[in-house]
Design an enzyme around this catalytic site. Structure first.
Site, PDB file in Angstrom:
ATOM      1  N   LYS A 103     -22.922  -3.960  57.683  1.00 55.30           N
ATOM      2  CA  LYS A 103     -23.629  -2.718  57.342  1.00 55.30           C
ATOM      3  C   LYS A 103     -23.185  -1.582  58.274  1.00 55.30           C
ATOM      4  CE  LYS A 103     -26.597   0.266  55.785  1.00 55.30           C
ATOM      5  NZ  LYS A 103     -26.649   0.843  54.456  1.00 55.30           N
ATOM      6  N   THR A 146     -31.800  -1.814  58.068  1.00 53.78           N
ATOM      7  CA  THR A 146     -30.588  -1.743  58.899  1.00 53.78           C
ATOM      8  C   THR A 146     -31.038  -1.741  60.353  1.00 53.78           C
ATOM      9  OG1 THR A 146     -29.488  -0.411  57.208  1.00 53.78           O
ATOM     10  CG2 THR A 146     -28.510  -0.419  59.422  1.00 53.78           C
ATOM     11  N   LYS A 193     -29.866   6.942  63.445  1.00 52.68           N
ATOM     12  CA  LYS A 193     -30.243   5.610  63.948  1.00 52.68           C
ATOM     13  C   LYS A 193     -29.065   4.652  63.761  1.00 52.68           C
ATOM     14  CE  LYS A 193     -32.324   3.119  60.870  1.00 52.68           C
ATOM     15  NZ  LYS A 193     -31.905   1.867  60.265  1.00 52.68           N
TER      16      LYS A 193
HETATM   17  P1  NAP Z   1     -38.474   5.141  54.461  1.00 54.29           P
HETATM   18  O1  NAP Z   1     -38.617   5.705  53.087  1.00 54.29           O
HETATM   19  O2  NAP Z   1     -38.766   5.998  55.639  1.00 54.29           O
HETATM   20  O3  NAP Z   1     -39.377   3.808  54.515  1.00 54.29           O
HETATM   21  C1  NAP Z   1     -39.588   3.120  55.716  1.00 54.29           C
HETATM   22  C2  NAP Z   1     -40.620   2.048  55.458  1.00 54.29           C
HETATM   23  O4  NAP Z   1     -40.816   1.291  56.665  1.00 54.29           O
HETATM   24  C3  NAP Z   1     -41.996   2.595  55.064  1.00 54.29           C
HETATM   25  O5  NAP Z   1     -42.581   1.711  54.138  1.00 54.29           O
HETATM   26  C4  NAP Z   1     -42.742   2.575  56.407  1.00 54.29           C
HETATM   27  O6  NAP Z   1     -44.141   2.516  56.274  1.00 54.29           O
HETATM   28  C5  NAP Z   1     -42.209   1.280  56.979  1.00 54.29           C
HETATM   29  N1  NAP Z   1     -42.353   1.215  58.449  1.00 54.29           N
HETATM   30  C6  NAP Z   1     -41.628   1.887  59.374  1.00 54.29           C
HETATM   31  N2  NAP Z   1     -42.015   1.559  60.608  1.00 54.29           N
HETATM   32  C7  NAP Z   1     -42.998   0.636  60.481  1.00 54.29           C
HETATM   33  C8  NAP Z   1     -43.789  -0.084  61.394  1.00 54.29           C
HETATM   34  N3  NAP Z   1     -43.626   0.055  62.731  1.00 54.29           N
HETATM   35  N4  NAP Z   1     -44.717  -0.931  60.909  1.00 54.29           N
HETATM   36  C9  NAP Z   1     -44.868  -1.086  59.570  1.00 54.29           C
HETATM   37  N5  NAP Z   1     -44.161  -0.440  58.651  1.00 54.29           N
HETATM   38  C10 NAP Z   1     -43.225   0.420  59.088  1.00 54.29           C
HETATM   39  O7  NAP Z   1     -36.989   4.586  54.706  1.00 54.29           O
HETATM   40  P2  NAP Z   1     -35.954   3.939  53.657  1.00 54.29           P
HETATM   41  O8  NAP Z   1     -34.972   4.992  53.275  1.00 54.29           O
HETATM   42  O9  NAP Z   1     -36.672   3.163  52.627  1.00 54.29           O
HETATM   43  O10 NAP Z   1     -35.159   2.958  54.660  1.00 54.29           O
HETATM   44  C11 NAP Z   1     -35.635   1.652  54.987  1.00 54.29           C
HETATM   45  C12 NAP Z   1     -34.480   0.870  55.630  1.00 54.29           C
HETATM   46  O11 NAP Z   1     -33.392   0.778  54.688  1.00 54.29           O
HETATM   47  C13 NAP Z   1     -33.901   1.535  56.895  1.00 54.29           C
HETATM   48  O12 NAP Z   1     -33.544   0.559  57.831  1.00 54.29           O
HETATM   49  C14 NAP Z   1     -32.690   2.269  56.364  1.00 54.29           C
HETATM   50  O13 NAP Z   1     -31.727   2.467  57.370  1.00 54.29           O
HETATM   51  C15 NAP Z   1     -32.215   1.315  55.282  1.00 54.29           C
HETATM   52  N6  NAP Z   1     -31.415   1.917  54.197  1.00 54.29           N
HETATM   53  C16 NAP Z   1     -31.783   3.090  53.605  1.00 54.29           C
HETATM   54  C17 NAP Z   1     -30.990   3.606  52.579  1.00 54.29           C
HETATM   55  C18 NAP Z   1     -31.345   4.907  51.893  1.00 54.29           C
HETATM   56  O14 NAP Z   1     -30.483   5.449  51.169  1.00 54.29           O
HETATM   57  N7  NAP Z   1     -32.547   5.427  52.006  1.00 54.29           N
HETATM   58  C19 NAP Z   1     -29.838   2.952  52.165  1.00 54.29           C
HETATM   59  C20 NAP Z   1     -29.505   1.748  52.768  1.00 54.29           C
HETATM   60  C21 NAP Z   1     -30.298   1.235  53.787  1.00 54.29           C
HETATM   61  P3  NAP Z   1     -44.999   3.879  56.044  1.00 54.29           P
HETATM   62  O15 NAP Z   1     -44.987   4.107  54.557  1.00 54.29           O
HETATM   63  O16 NAP Z   1     -46.339   3.558  56.564  1.00 54.29           O
HETATM   64  O17 NAP Z   1     -44.307   4.974  56.823  1.00 54.29           O
END
Ligand code: NAP
Length: 299
Positions: free
Chosen positions: A173, A98, A241
């Protein structure tokens, strides 16, 4: 040309299980994650682990990213060793993070210059939907690219809708986050009133979740909130965010969104107390604070 080789960059709460579902669907999967250990479970299931996002893209017909915010997707796509360096002309790039609609349009233009078609395809359905492969996927980009990518998207989602040109997926979104944020507040207010009136909120959820006032939040996050289980499916920091992006878009289009602004302030109370890495169901604790109950008092 049939799509056989898929890449996935960003194996977090969402990306890990989404990549797992692509593997289960039979695609040859190449992955990369900044923290290498998170790629191990997928490697054990047969995924190849690449040394950089560029290597993932070079090995893939369709390359996905699911990272945190606009600056992060910019780094893994346009930065050194990024997707744009490896992606082959004719391949497709799909971003499930997102991020700002403007970033989606920028990525689309940068990849188009290399002959790569891009889709912004943010998702909804939480960690539960990511694991089950039942996410709602809102897709912006050219219709023809959407049609080509659709068989692959079916491995991660159930409701997959092409909503408009590049950036439109991210706009939708943000609309999802407006509705989701206000449903969270509705859930929290119902629990707070129930508790302070001396009625068991678990019983309240049981019946209200089956009626006209039900919501995904009430059904899935209500029980966690009542039990004091604040482990994240979706973290407060990530919601903030997204609400930041919502209010930026609202300002740019002069759209008053008083409810979303209020929800953002309530989450600010949690962040101020160092609780940003908890799940969004912790919004009940913000209401507890307003009522003078104090955090952790509501069980
Ligand atoms: P998360 O568990 O914190 O995972 C984030 C991922 O992004 C990790 O693999 C992290 O790597 C990687 N990352 C972040 N910054 C980076 C960078 N600068 N360079 C390389 N890799 C990077 O978050 P998530 O919940 O999966 O969310 C991911 C996305 O989906 C977000 O945009 C969020 O808003 C969206 N989303 C989440 C949900 C939910 O329910 N969780 C639902 C819908 C949408 P590391 O492992 O090294 O930290």
């Amino acid at each position: 040309m049939a799509i056989e080789r898929v890449g996935f960059i960003g194996l977090g709460i969402m990306g890990g299980p989404m990549a797992g579902n692509l593997l289960k669907a039979g695609y040859v999967l190449t992955v990369w994650n900044r923290t290498a250990a998170k790629a191990e479970p997928l490697a054990a299931l047969g995924a190849r682990v690449a040394g950089s996002p560029a290597e993932v893209a070079a090995a893939s017909d369709v390359t996905f990213t699911c990272v945190t915010a606009s600056a992060d997707v910019e780094a893994v796509v346009l930065g050194p060793g990024g997707v744009v360096e490896g992606a082959r002309p004719g391949s497709i790039y799909v971003d499930c993070s997102t991020v700002a609609p403007a970033m989606a349009r920028r990525l689309h233009a940068a990849l188009a210059a290399r002959g790569v078609a891009a889709l912004d395809a943010p998702v909804s359905g939480g960690d539960v939907g990511a694991r089950a492969g039942t996410l709602a996927v809102m897709v912006g980009g050219e219709r023809e690219t959407f049609e080509r990518a659709l068989p692959v998207l079916r491995a991660i989602g159930k409701t997959i809708v092409h909503v408009g040109p590049p950036g439109a997926g991210q706009v939708v979104k943000l609309c999802n986050q407006v509705a989701g944020g206000l449903n969270l507040l509705a859930m929290a207010e119902a629990i707070s009133l129930c508790r302070r009136s001396g009625v068991d909120p678990a019983r309240m959820l049981e019946v209200v979740s089956a009626g006209a006032a039900s919501s995904w939040m009430l059904q899935h996050l209500g029980p966690r909130a009542v039990a004091g289980d604040f482990a994240p499916g979706f973290m407060v920091d990530l919601m903030q965010k997204d609400l930041g992006l919502v209010l930026e878009e609202a300002h740019a289009t002069h759209t008053p969104l008083p409810g979303s602004a209020l929800v953002r302030q309530l989450f600010e109370m949690l962040q101020a107390r160092g609780r940003g890495r908890e799940g969004t169901q912790a919004i009940v604790e913000a209401l507890g604070l307003l009522a003078g109950d104090g955090p952790g008092s509501g069980d």
